[in-house]
Write a protein that holds these residues in place. Structure first.
Motif, PDB file in Angstrom:
ATOM      1  N   LEU A  58      23.195  19.368 -48.221  1.00 61.01           N
ATOM      2  CA  LEU A  58      21.988  18.854 -48.859  1.00 61.01           C
ATOM      3  C   LEU A  58      21.337  19.963 -49.670  1.00 61.01           C
ATOM      4  O   LEU A  58      21.310  21.124 -49.242  1.00 61.01           O
ATOM      5  N   SER A  59      20.773  19.615 -50.816  1.00 65.52           N
ATOM      6  CA  SER A  59      20.090  20.617 -51.615  1.00 65.52           C
ATOM      7  C   SER A  59      19.124  19.958 -52.582  1.00 65.52           C
ATOM      8  O   SER A  59      19.310  18.800 -52.985  1.00 65.52           O
ATOM      9  N   ASP A  60      18.078  20.689 -52.932  1.00 69.66           N
ATOM     10  CA  ASP A  60      17.169  20.320 -54.021  1.00 69.66           C
ATOM     11  C   ASP A  60      16.666  18.886 -53.891  1.00 69.66           C
ATOM     12  O   ASP A  60      16.714  18.111 -54.853  1.00 69.66           O
ATOM     13  N   VAL A  61      16.164  18.558 -52.720  1.00 75.76           N
ATOM     14  CA  VAL A  61      15.624  17.216 -52.501  1.00 75.76           C
ATOM     15  C   VAL A  61      14.337  17.030 -53.299  1.00 75.76           C
ATOM     16  O   VAL A  61      14.048  15.941 -53.794  1.00 75.76           O
ATOM     17  N   HIS A  62      13.531  18.087 -53.434  1.00 71.84           N
ATOM     18  CA  HIS A  62      12.290  18.045 -54.222  1.00 71.84           C
ATOM     19  C   HIS A  62      11.464  16.798 -53.881  1.00 71.84           C
ATOM     20  O   HIS A  62      11.085  16.018 -54.768  1.00 71.84           O
ATOM     21  N   LEU A  63      11.167  16.631 -52.623  1.00 69.13           N
ATOM     22  CA  LEU A  63      10.547  15.389 -52.158  1.00 69.13           C
ATOM     23  C   LEU A  63       9.028  15.432 -52.308  1.00 69.13           C
ATOM     24  O   LEU A  63       8.382  16.451 -52.057  1.00 69.13           O
ATOM     25  N   THR A  64       8.468  14.302 -52.710  1.00 66.00           N
ATOM     26  CA  THR A  64       7.031  14.077 -52.685  1.00 66.00           C
ATOM     27  C   THR A  64       6.754  12.937 -51.709  1.00 66.00           C
ATOM     28  O   THR A  64       7.654  12.124 -51.431  1.00 66.00           O
ATOM     29  N   LYS A  70      14.035   7.541 -52.045  1.00 65.59           N
ATOM     30  CA  LYS A  70      14.828   8.745 -51.811  1.00 65.59           C
ATOM     31  C   LYS A  70      14.853   9.093 -50.326  1.00 65.59           C
ATOM     32  O   LYS A  70      15.892   9.451 -49.777  1.00 65.59           O
ATOM     33  N   ARG A  71      13.709   8.966 -49.677  1.00 66.43           N
ATOM     34  CA  ARG A  71      13.610   9.281 -48.258  1.00 66.43           C
ATOM     35  C   ARG A  71      14.485   8.348 -47.421  1.00 66.43           C
ATOM     36  O   ARG A  71      15.171   8.779 -46.500  1.00 66.43           O
ATOM     37  N   ALA A 284      24.762  19.455 -56.847  1.00 65.16           N
ATOM     38  CA  ALA A 284      23.882  19.081 -57.952  1.00 65.16           C
ATOM     39  C   ALA A 284      22.516  18.639 -57.462  1.00 65.16           C
ATOM     40  O   ALA A 284      21.597  18.462 -58.271  1.00 65.16           O
ATOM     41  N   GLY A 285      22.380  18.468 -56.140  1.00 65.11           N
ATOM     42  CA  GLY A 285      21.065  18.189 -55.576  1.00 65.11           C
ATOM     43  C   GLY A 285      20.612  16.757 -55.736  1.00 65.11           C
ATOM     44  O   GLY A 285      21.178  15.967 -56.495  1.00 65.11           O
ATOM     45  N   LEU A 286      19.553  16.438 -55.001  1.00 64.17           N
ATOM     46  CA  LEU A 286      19.047  15.062 -54.948  1.00 64.17           C
ATOM     47  C   LEU A 286      17.814  14.819 -55.797  1.00 64.17           C
ATOM     48  O   LEU A 286      17.393  13.661 -55.945  1.00 64.17           O
ATOM     49  N   GLY A 287      17.194  15.863 -56.310  1.00 63.46           N
ATOM     50  CA  GLY A 287      15.892  15.660 -56.930  1.00 63.46           C
ATOM     51  C   GLY A 287      15.767  16.220 -58.326  1.00 63.46           C
ATOM     52  O   GLY A 287      16.724  16.693 -58.942  1.00 63.46           O
ATOM     53  N   THR A 288      14.536  16.184 -58.797  1.00 65.81           N
ATOM     54  CA  THR A 288      14.142  16.729 -60.092  1.00 65.81           C
ATOM     55  C   THR A 288      12.739  17.294 -59.931  1.00 65.81           C
ATOM     56  O   THR A 288      12.109  17.135 -58.895  1.00 65.81           O
ATOM     57  N   SER A 289      12.258  17.921 -60.958  1.00 63.73           N
ATOM     58  CA  SER A 289      10.843  18.262 -60.988  1.00 63.73           C
ATOM     59  C   SER A 289      10.033  16.962 -60.952  1.00 63.73           C
ATOM     60  O   SER A 289      10.403  15.969 -61.597  1.00 63.73           O
ATOM     61  N   ARG A 299      24.262  12.520 -61.779  1.00 66.19           N
ATOM     62  CA  ARG A 299      23.518  11.784 -60.766  1.00 66.19           C
ATOM     63  C   ARG A 299      23.101  12.671 -59.600  1.00 66.19           C
ATOM     64  O   ARG A 299      23.805  13.620 -59.251  1.00 66.19           O
ATOM     65  N   PRO A 300      21.950  12.381 -59.002  1.00 65.00           N
ATOM     66  CA  PRO A 300      21.533  13.121 -57.816  1.00 65.00           C
ATOM     67  C   PRO A 300      22.499  12.873 -56.674  1.00 65.00           C
ATOM     68  O   PRO A 300      23.005  11.755 -56.514  1.00 65.00           O
ATOM     69  N   GLU A 301      22.762  13.909 -55.886  1.00 61.88           N
ATOM     70  CA  GLU A 301      23.846  13.776 -54.920  1.00 61.88           C
ATOM     71  C   GLU A 301      23.607  14.553 -53.643  1.00 61.88           C
ATOM     72  O   GLU A 301      22.852  15.532 -53.593  1.00 61.88           O
TER      73      GLU A 301
END
Length: 316
Positions: A58-64, A70-71, A284-289, A299-301
């Motif tokens: 897992l990487s770069d979830v960038h969760l809000t 996403k959660r 490549a991660g799951l999130g973005t800014s 795609r997020p992954e």
């Protein structure tokens, strides 16, 4: 109709077509950023006779807090029943996101895990010109915003039994196999302390893993030279914006774009068995800014790595 009128109508038509194309591209990029994808990769790196291991990267979830879809997708990864979870950082994108991250991880916290943090675990994201990511690195870092509750996240993950690899070496046992791990704090911020983790990896371990958020070459070189079988990293977002036939435009570090995501060798020209080399997996991660929730052809992954005895790797 005068030639001037014809030219004006032609220009308006071109502008209109461009506006429609731009709107379509933006709509696609917004949808792409929410098209969560599970990658499956088989990697030959275990000694003969060892049972296969399922490692969830897992990487770069960038969760809000508001990103419920996403959660929920993240929580569903527990159904894969991994043997080990490796979290390579940038979990947070909001000062109130720690409960959301823990909820998203859900039953994965019951699985053995290791983690390091990235810059977006430490500092609150800010609105910036996305074009900057396509330019050469000027060395500036986003450290003038408010700190995020990374200590709370660290204590929660450690309290669940996951191993903090922040500039540390540790040993984890999974399915009767001893895994020697080494990790560094975020190299993008210059927080990595290779002097604290350098040295030959445990030759008696069944598997040796290096863990970092950002795949800077100095870190990859050190782990490969020290005998780690594989290095897991994130940070790049796979380029986030990729072009057909070209691929990633940037990695936001000194790793070349050709290795912005997926399974590779390090050094890039090495082969399995070469001294001083390792496997490299970049998520490549799951999130973005939160200020630019778009991805193009990337795609997020999350990735399920199945580690097996040495054979030829396959990717799905």
């Amino acid at each position: 109709m005068s030639s001037r009128d014809v030219a004006r109508r032609t220009a308006l038509g071109v502008l209109g077509t461009g506006a429609v194309a731009g709107a379509a591209l933006t709509a696609y990029a917004v949808v792409e950023a929410r098209a969560y994808t599970l990658r499956r990769v088989t990697v030959p790196m275990l000694p003969p006779g060892a049972p296969s291991l399922r490692v969830l990267h897992l990487s770069d979830v960038h969760l809000t807090p508001g990103q419920r879809r996403k959660r929920e997708w993240l929580r569903g990864l527990a159904e894969l029943r991994p043997d080990l979870v490796v979290d390579t950082g940038d979990n947070l994108a909001h000062r109130d996101a720690v409960p959301a991250v823990l909820d998203g991880l859900g039953e994965l916290l019951d699985v053995p895990g290791v983690f390091v943090f990235g810059s977006n675990d430490y500092f609150e994201p800010s609105l910036r010109n996305p074009v900057r990511y396509l330019l050469p690195d000027d060395g500036r870092r986003n450290t003038d915003t408010a700190q995020l509750p990374w200590r709370e996240l660290r204590d929660s993950l450690s309290g669940a039994g996951w191993t903090d690899l922040t500039n540390r070496r540790a040993s984890v046992e999974v399915r009767g196999l001893r895994i020697a791990c080494a990790g560094v704090d975020d190299p993008h911020l210059g927080y990595d302390r290779l002097d604290l983790v350098s040295g030959a990896a445990d030759p008696e371990a069944h598997l040796r893993l290096g863990v970092t958020h950002a795949p800077y070459l100095r870190v990859l070189d050190r782990f490969a030279a020290d005998g780690y079988d594989a290095v897991l990293a994130g940070h790049t977002h796979g380029g986030q914006v990729c072009l057909p036939g070209v691929g990633a435009l940037t990695t936001n570090c000194d790793l070349e774009p050709a290795r912005a995501k997926g399974l590779h060798r390090h050094p890039a020209t090495s082969r399995p068995g070469d001294p001083g080399s390792s496997w490299l997996h970049v998520s490549a991660g799951l999130g973005t800014s939160p200020y630019a929730r778009i991805r193009v052809a990337c795609r997020p992954e999350a990735t399920l790595l199945t580690l097996i005895e040495s054979t030829t790797p396959t990717t799905v």
